[in-house]
Motif scaffolding. Sequence first.
Motif, PDB file in Angstrom:
ATOM      1  N   SER A  72       4.726   1.449  12.230  1.00  0.00           N
ATOM      2  CA  SER A  72       4.984   0.422  11.215  1.00  0.00           C
ATOM      3  C   SER A  72       3.751   0.230  10.331  1.00  0.00           C
ATOM      4  N   LEU A  73       3.923  -0.526   9.266  1.00  0.00           N
ATOM      5  CA  LEU A  73       2.799  -0.831   8.385  1.00  0.00           C
ATOM      6  C   LEU A  73       1.681  -1.536   9.152  1.00  0.00           C
ATOM      7  N   ASP A  74       2.058  -2.474  10.005  1.00  0.00           N
ATOM      8  CA  ASP A  74       1.056  -3.184  10.813  1.00  0.00           C
ATOM      9  C   ASP A  74       0.301  -2.232  11.728  1.00  0.00           C
ATOM     10  N   GLN A  75       1.045  -1.250  12.255  1.00  0.00           N
ATOM     11  CA  GLN A  75       0.383  -0.278  13.141  1.00  0.00           C
ATOM     12  C   GLN A  75      -0.538   0.659  12.360  1.00  0.00           C
ATOM     13  N   LEU A  76      -0.146   0.991  11.133  1.00  0.00           N
ATOM     14  CA  LEU A  76      -1.051   1.790  10.295  1.00  0.00           C
ATOM     15  C   LEU A  76      -2.354   1.030  10.085  1.00  0.00           C
ATOM     16  N   ILE A  77      -2.225  -0.266   9.832  1.00  0.00           N
ATOM     17  CA  ILE A  77      -3.414  -1.101   9.626  1.00  0.00           C
ATOM     18  C   ILE A  77      -4.236  -1.171  10.911  1.00  0.00           C
ATOM     19  N   ALA A  78      -3.526  -1.318  12.041  1.00  0.00           N
ATOM     20  CA  ALA A  78      -4.228  -1.368  13.335  1.00  0.00           C
ATOM     21  C   ALA A  78      -4.936  -0.030  13.608  1.00  0.00           C
ATOM     22  N   ILE A  97      -8.479  -3.987   3.046  1.00  0.00           N
ATOM     23  CA  ILE A  97      -7.058  -4.126   3.372  1.00  0.00           C
ATOM     24  C   ILE A  97      -6.769  -5.481   4.006  1.00  0.00           C
ATOM     25  N   GLY A  98      -7.825  -6.155   4.495  1.00  0.00           N
ATOM     26  CA  GLY A  98      -7.640  -7.527   4.973  1.00  0.00           C
ATOM     27  C   GLY A  98      -7.528  -8.489   3.802  1.00  0.00           C
ATOM     28  N   ALA A  99      -8.325  -8.225   2.759  1.00  0.00           N
ATOM     29  CA  ALA A  99      -8.362  -9.129   1.609  1.00  0.00           C
ATOM     30  C   ALA A  99      -7.139  -8.942   0.712  1.00  0.00           C
ATOM     31  N   GLU A 100      -6.642  -7.711   0.614  1.00  0.00           N
ATOM     32  CA  GLU A 100      -5.502  -7.436  -0.259  1.00  0.00           C
ATOM     33  C   GLU A 100      -4.421  -6.721   0.548  1.00  0.00           C
ATOM     34  N   PRO A 101      -3.634  -7.465   1.341  1.00  0.00           N
ATOM     35  CA  PRO A 101      -2.649  -6.838   2.221  1.00  0.00           C
ATOM     36  C   PRO A 101      -1.638  -6.012   1.420  1.00  0.00           C
ATOM     37  N   ALA A 102      -1.439  -4.760   1.848  1.00  0.00           N
ATOM     38  CA  ALA A 102      -0.482  -3.888   1.170  1.00  0.00           C
ATOM     39  C   ALA A 102       0.908  -4.127   1.743  1.00  0.00           C
ATOM     40  N   THR A 103       1.911  -3.883   0.909  1.00  0.00           N
ATOM     41  CA  THR A 103       3.281  -4.109   1.371  1.00  0.00           C
ATOM     42  C   THR A 103       4.016  -2.797   1.625  1.00  0.00           C
ATOM     43  N   ALA A 104       3.341  -1.692   1.390  1.00  0.00           N
ATOM     44  CA  ALA A 104       3.959  -0.398   1.678  1.00  0.00           C
ATOM     45  C   ALA A 104       2.886   0.619   2.038  1.00  0.00           C
ATOM     46  N   ALA A 105       3.315   1.670   2.720  1.00  0.00           N
ATOM     47  CA  ALA A 105       2.366   2.669   3.218  1.00  0.00           C
ATOM     48  C   ALA A 105       1.596   3.347   2.089  1.00  0.00           C
ATOM     49  N   ASP A 106       2.271   3.663   0.983  1.00  0.00           N
ATOM     50  CA  ASP A 106       1.565   4.381  -0.088  1.00  0.00           C
ATOM     51  C   ASP A 106       0.438   3.538  -0.684  1.00  0.00           C
ATOM     52  N   ALA A 107       0.714   2.251  -0.911  1.00  0.00           N
ATOM     53  CA  ALA A 107      -0.315   1.368  -1.475  1.00  0.00           C
ATOM     54  C   ALA A 107      -1.468   1.192  -0.493  1.00  0.00           C
ATOM     55  N   LEU A 108      -1.130   1.038   0.779  1.00  0.00           N
ATOM     56  CA  LEU A 108      -2.158   0.877   1.806  1.00  0.00           C
ATOM     57  C   LEU A 108      -3.078   2.103   1.844  1.00  0.00           C
ATOM     58  N   LEU A 109      -2.475   3.282   1.930  1.00  0.00           N
ATOM     59  CA  LEU A 109      -3.269   4.497   2.095  1.00  0.00           C
ATOM     60  C   LEU A 109      -4.061   4.823   0.832  1.00  0.00           C
ATOM     61  N   LEU A 129      -5.639   9.423   0.178  1.00  0.00           N
ATOM     62  CA  LEU A 129      -4.894   9.337  -1.093  1.00  0.00           C
ATOM     63  C   LEU A 129      -3.655  10.236  -1.052  1.00  0.00           C
ATOM     64  N   ARG A 130      -3.843  11.462  -0.576  1.00  0.00           N
ATOM     65  CA  ARG A 130      -2.704  12.400  -0.525  1.00  0.00           C
ATOM     66  C   ARG A 130      -1.690  11.974   0.530  1.00  0.00           C
ATOM     67  N   MET A 131      -2.167  11.409   1.622  1.00  0.00           N
ATOM     68  CA  MET A 131      -1.243  10.869   2.631  1.00  0.00           C
ATOM     69  C   MET A 131      -0.357   9.808   1.998  1.00  0.00           C
ATOM     70  N   GLY A 132      -0.991   8.955   1.194  1.00  0.00           N
ATOM     71  CA  GLY A 132      -0.245   7.862   0.560  1.00  0.00           C
ATOM     72  C   GLY A 132       0.834   8.368  -0.382  1.00  0.00           C
ATOM     73  N   VAL A 133       0.454   9.360  -1.187  1.00  0.00           N
ATOM     74  CA  VAL A 133       1.430   9.930  -2.127  1.00  0.00           C
ATOM     75  C   VAL A 133       2.609  10.512  -1.365  1.00  0.00           C
ATOM     76  N   ASN A 134       2.288  11.210  -0.272  1.00  0.00           N
ATOM     77  CA  ASN A 134       3.345  11.860   0.504  1.00  0.00           C
ATOM     78  C   ASN A 134       4.219  10.844   1.233  1.00  0.00           C
ATOM     79  N   ALA A 135       3.596   9.786   1.752  1.00  0.00           N
ATOM     80  CA  ALA A 135       4.343   8.796   2.548  1.00  0.00           C
ATOM     81  C   ALA A 135       5.319   8.011   1.670  1.00  0.00           C
ATOM     82  N   GLY A 136       4.877   7.683   0.468  1.00  0.00           N
ATOM     83  CA  GLY A 136       5.757   6.930  -0.432  1.00  0.00           C
ATOM     84  C   GLY A 136       5.827   5.450  -0.066  1.00  0.00           C
ATOM     85  N   PRO A 137       6.649   4.688  -0.815  1.00  0.00           N
ATOM     86  CA  PRO A 137       6.691   3.228  -0.655  1.00  0.00           C
ATOM     87  C   PRO A 137       7.545   2.777   0.524  1.00  0.00           C
TER      88      PRO A 137
END
Lengths: 260, 213
Positions: free
Chosen positions: B7-13, B56-68, B92-100
Amino acid sequence: MIGIVVVSHSPALAQAAVDLALEMVGETPPPIAIAAGAGDGIIGTDAVKVAAAIDEVASGEGVLVFMDLGSAVLSSTMATEFMTTTDEVRLTDAPFVEGLIAAIVLANAGASLDEVDREARAAMGAKQSQLADQGGAPDAVAAAAAPAAETPAMDAPAADSASADPTEVTVEVPLVNPDGLHARPASLIVQALAGVDAKLTITDVTAGKGPVSGNSLIGIMSLGAAKDHVLKFTATGGSAQEAVDTLVTMTGEGFGELAS
Amino acid sequence: MSTSTISLDQLIAWLSRFRDLVTEKQSYLTELDSAIGDADHGANMVRGMNAVVEKIGAEPATAADALLKSVGMTLVTSVGGASGPLYGTLFLRMGVNAGPVTELDAAALGAALRAGLEGVVARGKAEAGDKTMFDAIAPALDAWDVAVADGADVAAAASVALTAADKGRLATEPLVARKGRASYLGERSAGHIDPGATSSTLLFQALVDTVSS
């Protein structure tokens, strides 16, 4: 004019290299931006800073990027994905100090991105020909011999083969300033010929070196012409006579280096 | 926590755990890098990942692509050394591939990591055996793909990937470096484990720690 970006791990190194190069040109240098260091005083490079520097100096005529080494190269290649300009951006493998000096002089004379890049990449030629007799590693000696001969600055037509050109003007004149054709006079020659409709070559008749292009700082310096050597200026083109006259005057005045 | 997807939370973890691991192993990374590099890999990775966790703590992302993407850009601007553009490109490339998306299954995460590795290769021109991070990540992703083809979930794929990454990392020891600062040493770079391959292995260790807990 083209823009120039200087990428280094060290802001102090980049600034000093730029300051040194600016010694060679007048009060209106080409657009130059430095992208050096990362974060808060960290020695390193930052692709976002490099991209911003490229955008800052881009003005439609292209941008040439100089890098020190390692991550500076990686950050600069990455920066080309972040920049917003549509200018052609060239990352040059020219030597950092020598290349930058050669580039600023030629860029200041209004040369194109291709011309400036070629001159910068050949910028080790002058030092290599000066040090060719110093031994050193075998590879280095071999390399020193080759680029000196292949320097684009040396590509100019040989004086003899151009003799059929009716506009050709040739004059021989002795060097009178004490230090000969070092960097500053060489820079003055390149700048004096900027925009002049003439192809001019310089030969050190005394030493039997040349011809080199009058548009090439590094080429002129690679002659290593010393005081009392006879220089031969050969020019062709619509303003050939004017170009030769200008250089004869400058040489006769010792490039402003004679004690008054 | 579910281990079949991440999940997104797990990516952050995962990123937070990676920060903890590079911090824990900072002196080891520095020691490896002082043998063949410029002794800054530990400090650079710690500085970069601290900046990432803060960002990523200050600006929480709402999707994997934005986070990565945020992770990648933060590394680019904060690391300083070659790891900045290399790890930056990976994320950056992981994010593009993962998508929103807000969740990735094992195949999707593997594909994103593969895209990241391809970015690293394009950036650094590294090949197998050059004694770089590639030598840990490439075998890890090969193992990942085999496991996923056999029906593995994220936790199982991460586990075999870590084993392969560590094996690849240890195999860099006798290699002569052909990229980066270490390559200046030529034959003298042999006999030392590559610091980049080591930090890359920690990335898989962090993933295992996150999805197995």
